[in-house]
Write an enzyme that holds these catalytic residues in place. Structure first.
Site, PDB file in Angstrom:
ATOM      1  N   LEU A  95     -17.729 -20.876  25.970  1.00 49.67           N
ATOM      2  CA  LEU A  95     -18.507 -21.764  25.121  1.00 49.67           C
ATOM      3  C   LEU A  95     -19.208 -22.857  25.921  1.00 49.67           C
ATOM      4  O   LEU A  95     -20.366 -23.181  25.654  1.00 49.67           O
ATOM      5  CB  LEU A  95     -17.591 -22.399  24.065  1.00 49.67           C
ATOM      6  CG  LEU A  95     -18.244 -23.408  23.111  1.00 49.67           C
ATOM      7  CD1 LEU A  95     -19.332 -22.744  22.284  1.00 49.67           C
ATOM      8  CD2 LEU A  95     -17.193 -24.045  22.202  1.00 49.67           C
ATOM      9  N   ASP A 144     -10.285 -30.357  38.095  1.00 50.59           N
ATOM     10  CA  ASP A 144      -9.375 -30.292  36.948  1.00 50.59           C
ATOM     11  C   ASP A 144      -9.439 -31.653  36.272  1.00 50.59           C
ATOM     12  O   ASP A 144      -9.266 -32.694  36.939  1.00 50.59           O
ATOM     13  CB  ASP A 144      -7.950 -29.986  37.424  1.00 50.59           C
ATOM     14  CG  ASP A 144      -6.979 -29.699  36.282  1.00 50.59           C
ATOM     15  OD1 ASP A 144      -7.047 -30.407  35.256  1.00 50.59           O
ATOM     16  OD2 ASP A 144      -6.161 -28.779  36.426  1.00 50.59           O
ATOM     17  N   TYR A 259      -1.745 -27.519  19.955  1.00 52.67           N
ATOM     18  CA  TYR A 259      -3.204 -27.429  20.070  1.00 52.67           C
ATOM     19  C   TYR A 259      -3.874 -28.138  18.901  1.00 52.67           C
ATOM     20  O   TYR A 259      -4.797 -28.936  19.083  1.00 52.67           O
ATOM     21  CB  TYR A 259      -3.625 -25.964  20.118  1.00 52.67           C
ATOM     22  CG  TYR A 259      -5.122 -25.752  20.082  1.00 52.67           C
ATOM     23  CD1 TYR A 259      -5.887 -25.853  21.242  1.00 52.67           C
ATOM     24  CD2 TYR A 259      -5.777 -25.446  18.879  1.00 52.67           C
ATOM     25  CE1 TYR A 259      -7.263 -25.666  21.210  1.00 52.67           C
ATOM     26  CE2 TYR A 259      -7.145 -25.264  18.846  1.00 52.67           C
ATOM     27  CZ  TYR A 259      -7.884 -25.365  20.006  1.00 52.67           C
ATOM     28  OH  TYR A 259      -9.247 -25.185  19.966  1.00 52.67           O
ATOM     29  N   LYS A 263      -6.406 -31.440  19.007  1.00 50.93           N
ATOM     30  CA  LYS A 263      -7.782 -31.487  18.523  1.00 50.93           C
ATOM     31  C   LYS A 263      -7.965 -32.561  17.459  1.00 50.93           C
ATOM     32  O   LYS A 263      -9.037 -33.169  17.353  1.00 50.93           O
ATOM     33  CB  LYS A 263      -8.189 -30.109  17.986  1.00 50.93           C
ATOM     34  CG  LYS A 263      -8.325 -29.057  19.086  1.00 50.93           C
ATOM     35  CD  LYS A 263      -9.305 -29.491  20.175  1.00 50.93           C
ATOM     36  CE  LYS A 263      -9.505 -28.446  21.243  1.00 50.93           C
ATOM     37  NZ  LYS A 263     -10.469 -28.844  22.294  1.00 50.93           N
ATOM     38  N   ILE A 292     -13.848 -18.392  16.967  1.00 52.26           N
ATOM     39  CA  ILE A 292     -14.928 -17.888  17.812  1.00 52.26           C
ATOM     40  C   ILE A 292     -14.491 -16.593  18.472  1.00 52.26           C
ATOM     41  O   ILE A 292     -13.414 -16.518  19.070  1.00 52.26           O
ATOM     42  CB  ILE A 292     -15.311 -18.911  18.898  1.00 52.26           C
ATOM     43  CG1 ILE A 292     -15.617 -20.280  18.287  1.00 52.26           C
ATOM     44  CG2 ILE A 292     -16.530 -18.417  19.687  1.00 52.26           C
ATOM     45  CD1 ILE A 292     -15.907 -21.358  19.310  1.00 52.26           C
ATOM     46  N   THR A 294     -14.518 -14.931  21.276  1.00 55.47           N
ATOM     47  CA  THR A 294     -14.698 -14.959  22.727  1.00 55.47           C
ATOM     48  C   THR A 294     -13.960 -13.776  23.350  1.00 55.47           C
ATOM     49  O   THR A 294     -13.239 -13.043  22.679  1.00 55.47           O
ATOM     50  CB  THR A 294     -14.142 -16.268  23.302  1.00 55.47           C
ATOM     51  OG1 THR A 294     -12.729 -16.328  23.010  1.00 55.47           O
ATOM     52  CG2 THR A 294     -14.835 -17.476  22.692  1.00 55.47           C
TER      53      THR A 294
END
Length: 355
Positions: A95, A144, A259, A263, A292, A294
């Site tokens: 992305l 990083d 996660y 977010k 998405i 991917t």
């Protein structure tokens, strides 16, 4: 005229007036008879986008004269990113790279930051296209986002070499699917270090440079619809003994509590940064994608084929998104087209969150 009005029957006078109007404005007659658009707005079949003006076409061949079809003085100039320097983290692939290419097409000079030692082959294609077709440049810096000292050094060196810094898309992120009862503190901390602290420190480094040059700028952070909702999952526990267990009851859905929490943190972080930095002319917004398709997700579908079947049914469009569907959002948020937009979350999830 008075005598005419007195002696002419009303229905004949009305007919005469209508006839004279139709003679003067023939498109009205055409529209009333065909019940379609007037002749002045005849639909065009086989429409194709016009070619770029000749001066732009020549500029596209010269990397020292960036040009953009979109963003010329007569074509939505507020989307023009010529002369803008934009950083995109997590842009070695996926992305982030797709959004970097969109920024290049709008005329920006783009620096991709990623932890990979070498960017993907697709990155090299975009880099070549930037120089040969788009009249601009794409650069790569390995870092990083958890390396704060190194991150600050790279951001400042880019700013010094360009004499400015105009935008940031913070797309570097990490995902891990583990149930809440099995998550370790180490894994959770790593998730938060990359997704929240990494985004924070990147935005901070960029904002310092924007403030140093005094030109303001725009920052867009990639969040997720999962920062607002809890992804629907089937119970991880077996169903009651009276009911037959579905074959996929343990794998359907998306189980990633850390996660999702990270977010949510990104969305709230952006609001607070926008509040603090607005006086410096810096806007901060987030993009919240839905599912998405991917390469990573496609590999996941091989392990959990039921997700490929069920996930599209969970939004109003009945399909998964692809990275290319977020290109316009990146250009919009970085450009002046969104100049009065800050502390907002641009949710692009096919209506998933609105059920």
């Amino acid at each position: 005229m008075a005598s005419l009005l007195r002696t002419t029957p009303t229905h004949l006078l009305r007919s005469s007036l209508v006839s004279s109007r139709r003679a003067a404005l023939p498109f009205l007659q055409t529209r009333s008879q065909s019940n379609g658009p007037p002749l002045a707005n005849t639909p065009v079949s086989n429409f194709k986008a016009p070619n770029a003006p000749s001066e732009e076409a020549s500029a596209l061949k010269d990397s020292n004269k960036p040009a953009s079809f979109l963003g010329t003085t007569k074509r939505l100039p507020e989307f023009n990113l010529h002369g803008k320097v934009v950083l995109v983290t997590g842009a070695a692939r996926g992305l982030g790279l797709v959004q970097a290419e969109a920024l290049l097409e709008a005329g920006a000079t783009v620096y991709a930051l990623d932890r990979l030692a070498e960017p993907s082959e697709e990155f090299l294609r975009v880099q070549k296209r930037a120089a040969e077709e788009l009249g601009t440049t794409l650069h790569y810096r390995q870092i990083d986002v958890r390396d704060v000292a190194g991150l600050n050094e790279i951001v400042k060196s880019i700013s010094d070499s360009q004499g400015k810094l105009d935008g940031l898309i913070s797309a570097a992120g990490r995902q891990q699917e583990t149930s809440a009862l099995e998550y370790t503190a180490k894994d959770a901390n790593t998730m938060f270090e990359v997704n929240i602290t990494g985004s924070f420190m990147t935005a901070q480094a960029v904002a310092k440079e924007m403030i140093r040059w005094g030109n303001g700028g725009s920052i867009a952070m990639i969040a997720s619809m999962s920062g607002t909702i809890a992804n629907k999952v089937h119970s991880l526990l077996p169903p009651p003994l009276l009911l037959p267990p579905p074959a996929d009851h343990k794998s359907q859905g998306l189980i990633c509590p850390a996660y999702n929490a990270s977010k949510a943190g990104v969305i709230q972080l952006a609001r607070n940064l926008a509040a603090e930095w607005g006086t410096h002319g810096i806007r901060v917004n987030t993009i919240s994608p839905g599912y998405i398709a991917t390469a990573m997700v496609e590999a996941l579908f091989e392990q959990y084929p039921e997700r490929k079947r069920d996930w599209p049914t969970q939004n109003m469009l009945g399909q998964l998104s692809v990275p290319q569907q977020y290109r316009g959002a990146a250009v919009f948020l970085i450009s002046d087209a969104s100049s009065f937009m800050t502390a907002a979350d641009l949710r692009i999830d096919g209506g998933h969150s609105a059920w």
